[in-house]
Design an enzyme around this catalytic site. Structure first.
Site, PDB file in Angstrom:
ATOM      1  CG  HIS A 479      -2.019   0.983   1.117  1.00 22.57           C
ATOM      2  ND1 HIS A 479      -1.794   2.336   1.176  1.00 22.57           N
ATOM      3  CD2 HIS A 479      -3.341   0.823   0.911  1.00 22.57           C
ATOM      4  CE1 HIS A 479      -2.960   2.967   1.007  1.00 22.57           C
ATOM      5  NE2 HIS A 479      -3.904   2.067   0.841  1.00 22.57           N
ATOM      6  CD  GLU A 492      -6.092   3.011  -2.207  1.00 22.24           C
ATOM      7  OE1 GLU A 492      -7.006   2.252  -1.873  1.00 22.24           O
ATOM      8  OE2 GLU A 492      -4.941   2.621  -2.441  1.00 22.24           O
ATOM      9  NE  ARG A 495      -2.842   7.845  -2.155  1.00 25.90           N
ATOM     10  CZ  ARG A 495      -2.837   6.580  -2.569  1.00 25.90           C
ATOM     11  NH1 ARG A 495      -2.522   6.300  -3.812  1.00 25.90           N
ATOM     12  NH2 ARG A 495      -3.148   5.613  -1.742  1.00 25.90           N
ATOM     13  NE  ARG A 516      -4.866  -0.318  -2.302  1.00 25.80           N
ATOM     14  CZ  ARG A 516      -5.702  -1.008  -1.570  1.00 25.80           C
ATOM     15  NH1 ARG A 516      -5.505  -2.314  -1.396  1.00 25.80           N
ATOM     16  NH2 ARG A 516      -6.736  -0.451  -0.993  1.00 25.80           N
ATOM     17  CG  HIS A 619      -2.741  -3.213   2.127  1.00 24.02           C
ATOM     18  ND1 HIS A 619      -3.110  -2.771   3.370  1.00 24.02           N
ATOM     19  CD2 HIS A 619      -3.851  -3.131   1.350  1.00 24.02           C
ATOM     20  CE1 HIS A 619      -4.391  -2.427   3.352  1.00 24.02           C
ATOM     21  NE2 HIS A 619      -4.864  -2.651   2.147  1.00 24.02           N
ATOM     22  CG  HIS A 620      -4.349  -8.752   0.446  1.00 28.64           C
ATOM     23  ND1 HIS A 620      -5.504  -8.787   1.197  1.00 28.64           N
ATOM     24  CD2 HIS A 620      -4.368  -9.878  -0.307  1.00 28.64           C
ATOM     25  CE1 HIS A 620      -6.194  -9.878   0.893  1.00 28.64           C
ATOM     26  NE2 HIS A 620      -5.517 -10.556  -0.019  1.00 28.64           N
ATOM     27  NE  ARG A 659      -6.760  -7.238  -1.047  1.00 23.78           N
ATOM     28  CZ  ARG A 659      -7.269  -6.065  -0.661  1.00 23.78           C
ATOM     29  NH1 ARG A 659      -8.496  -5.722  -1.011  1.00 23.78           N
ATOM     30  NH2 ARG A 659      -6.550  -5.228   0.057  1.00 23.78           N
TER      31      ARG A 659
END
Ligand code: ADP
Length: 684
Positions: A479, A492, A495, A516, A619-620, A659
């Site tokens: 991220h 997010e 932004r 991202r 992040h993921h 993702r």
């Protein structure tokens, strides 16, 4: 004059806790009464009411109505009793609820200080603080002459022991002089075994260090009890549980599966290794992607299963498992209906990156989806009479005759053998396990993570141990806007609502709203591998999330852009020029330099101005255990492992190489439900 002096003295007494405590009779810890104090928690004010008599904390009532129920709320519920039991405010914080826990500790400290308490004394009584920090010296008679020791301590450690005994026989007493310093430091008590054959020297060293530590306020009996190098003799009870299904992990996927299993009338247990439920799901902000839902139809939004699947494949760079993606899309509308049925409606639909239409479903009031669903799922489980076994970590899958036969698990006081016909792994990803993500992605060494502490990849390791195949394990999403000292994610929307990114040179360097991975890569190409996210008061006024960043001290603020630049050590003229150009771009709706086309509805012209220093964070983890569309775990030979199911971030294949926002929540709800259905059918 005398009157004035006594007024000043009594004022001093009022202002100074230590002066007040000096005024307390000896052996009395508190002035009896009820005392109140407040501190800023994570969500709002945390207030405490503390009742004391002369030598006990009788009760600690804590109120923090705005704390997240499953995190800070746990601290609010549990820490009062712990403080009473410990007789000091300095009890262990609740993992994951640091801000709330620290607010409670600070407020109770303030209340006890009003009661005249000497907090250091309380900590020493409670064994929390072992020494008064400092350097202490002492001497004792050795074999050949005096033994002189210099001991340096912090509140809870012996930092250094220097032993001087030049007159001791080198091969005997000298050995004690040379070696006992480390032994004492390691054991954190002077009562270590001396050197056999050098009894006098050893005894002198023990005596001198004892004297030095006594001067440091140490309780020697307590030090011996807490001895660090002692083999701990913990005997945990062995327990056996027989059930039909074990669900491992109480994040979104695990709780969705548990609700389904209960509704199907199954006997099962659900384990959670943390002291609270929710996992990474708690951190989801956006919403849940779903296509052809009744909400979309009611709101006149055209969408299709095919479009959802195509968007997800494209977003995932086409390496996703198309069948899993198809299932995700096909089952999404009924998952929304199911959420409705358990009172977790997501009616607010908007646009999210990578979608061809408005598809992301969020709570009606626009609040963050993760907390919302975790609260709803947990409440539903309680309503159904399901209790999650918290603080209980699954450690191993049990196999018998090629089939799953249960799990081994551990808590602080028990070791469990849980016999079951089926296991659902819902343990989440491995974004909080640096060893594991650097094993698959050495380039990510040192990268901070936004993940909950339980995201350590346990399910992946356990499944691999019984032959499961892994897919896309090296696909890890960064991220781009993560504050590095707190690992807090800057949403997010900042932004999206108009913020820009600038580097240390004071210049923009990318279209801030690219995907991202692209924005993260652009940041990593800047000097120092970081950037500042910059916005103004207008943006703050219109985005609730910002308040959390301000109260947590993440923002640098200034009345002019030049002043902000100075605070960030950026050249003021360059930053002012960047802002002027950006505001022109917004006016003309034309970003000639980086081609940004969205998040350009407002310029940045309302002081004060704000900046947060950010860099990418993990992040993921898109990859994980391989599953099929029935959420059966697939082994390295391509066959389902009988009785083993998995759902959510522990699995790979749904998201491919990237993702899309809104697909993690879709994944946990849809595949959490499927895993439960499959496990229920398997155990029939
Ligand atoms: P998902 O989004 O896939 O549901 P989450 O991260 O939300 O994943 O939830 C996973 C949960 O599993 C977390 O609450 C985590 O603490 C828990 N967990 C992880 N490993 C274990 C384990 N070995 N035993 C029990 N619970 C675990």
């Amino acid at each position: 004059m005398k009157k004035l002096l006594s007024l000043v003295l009594s004022l001093m007494l009022l202002c100074s806790a230590s002066a007040l405590s000096d005024a307390l009779p000896e052996e009395t810890l508190f002035t009896p009464g009820v005392y109140q104090a407040e501190e800023q928690g994570f969500g709002g004010t945390v207030s405490v009411t503390v009742t004391v008599d002369e030598d006990e904390i009788l009760s600690v009532a804590i109120e923090g109505p705005n704390e997240t129920p499953t995190l800070g709320g746990v601290a609010v519920e549990t820490m009062g009793q712990e403080i009473v039991a410990a007789r000091t405010p300095h009890v262990d914080i609740v993992t994951g609820a640091t801000v709330t826990s620290n607010a409670i500790i600070a407020a109770v400290t303030a209340a006890l200080e009003q009661a005249g308490a000497d907090i250091t004394q309380l900590d020493m009584n409670a064994g929390r603080v072992l020494f008064i920090p400092g350097t202490y010296e002492a001497e004792a008679q050795g074999f050949g002459g005096p033994i002189h020791v210099i001991v340096t301590v912090s509140e809870d450690e012996i930092l250094a022991v220097v032993i001087e005994g030049a007159s001791e026989t080198p091969t005997l007493g000298g050995v004690a002089v040379d070696t006992m310093d480390d032994l004492i430091k390691e054991a954190r008590t002077p009562n270590v075994d001396g050197v056999s054959g050098a009894t006098v020297t050893s005894t002198a060293i023990v005596a001198a260090v004892t004297e030095a530590l006594t001067a440091a306020g140490a309780d020697l009996t307590l030090l011996d009890d807490l001895r660090l190098d002692k083999e701990e003799d913990i005997t945990r009870e062995e327990k056996t549980i027989d059930t039909e299904i074990v669900i491992v992990g109480a994040g979104g996927a695990g709780m969705a599966a548990a609700i389904m299993a209960k509704q199907a009338g199954k006997d099962f247990v659900i384990l959670e290794k943390m002291p609270y439920v929710g996992g990474n799901t708690t951190k989801a902000t956006g919403g849940m992607n779903a296509a052809e839902t009744h909400y979309q139809k009611e709101q006149g939004i055209e969408d299709s299963v095919e479009l959802f699947a195509a968007d997800t494949m494209k977003g995932g760079h086409d390496i996703n498992d198309p069948e899993l993606v198809r299932t995700l899309a096909e089952k999404s509308a009924e998952a929304i209906d199911w959420l409705d049925s358990i009172g977790a409606e997501l009616p607010k639909i908007s646009f999210s990156g990578g979608a061809s239409t408005n598809r992301i479903h969020a709570p009606a009031d626009g609040s963050a989806v993760g907390n919302y669903l975790v609260d709803k799922f947990y409440a539903k489980l309680k309503e159904l009479g399901v209790s999650v076994m918290l603080n209980t970590e699954a450690t191993e899958l049990i196999m018998k005759d090629g089939k799953i036969a249960g799990v081994k698990a551990e808590s602080d006081d028990a070791i469990y053998t849980i016999n079951a016909k089926a296991v659902i792994l819902a343990t989440g990803g491995f974004g909080a396990n640096e060893d594991m993500y650097t094993q698959y992605r050495p380039d990510l060494k040192g990268t901070v993570t936004t993940n909950a502490p339980g995201a350590t990849g346990d399910g992946i390791v356990m499944a691999q141990a019984v032959g499961a195949a892994l897919v896309d394990i090296e696909q890890i999403q960064l991220h781009p806007t993560v504050e590095q000292t707190t690992s807090m994610l800057i949403t997010e929307s900042v932004r999206g609502d108009g913020a820009i990114l600038v580097n240390q040179g004071g210049k923009r360097f990318t279209n801030e709203l690219l995907t991202r991975d692209a924005v993260s890569a652009a940041e990593l190409a800047q000097e120092g591998c970081y950037a500042y996210i910059l916005f103004d008061q207008h943006l703050r006024d219109n985005l609730k999330a910002i308040e959390k960043y301000v109260t947590n001290g993440l923002t640098v603020q200034a009345d002019t852009i030049e002043e902000l630049a100075e605070k960030l050590s950026i050249d003021p003229a360059t930053l002012a020029e960047t802002l002027k150009n950006w505001n022109e771009i917004v006016k003309n709706q034309n970003d000639t330099e980086f081609g940004r086309t969205t998040g350009m509805n407002n310029d940045l012209s309302t002081p004060p101005y704000y900046a947060i220093k950010i860099a990418p964070g993990i992040h993921h983890t898109m990859g994980g255990v391989k599953i099929n569309t029935a959420a059966e775990v697939i082994d390295v030979n391509g066959n389902p492992i009988p009785g083993l199911f998995a759902a959510g971030e522990v699995t790979g294949g749904v998201h491919g190489g990237n993702r899309l926002g809104g697909n993690a929540v879709a994944d946990i709800v849809i595949f959490g439900r499927i895993a439960a259905e499959s496990a229920v059918a398997y155990t029939k």
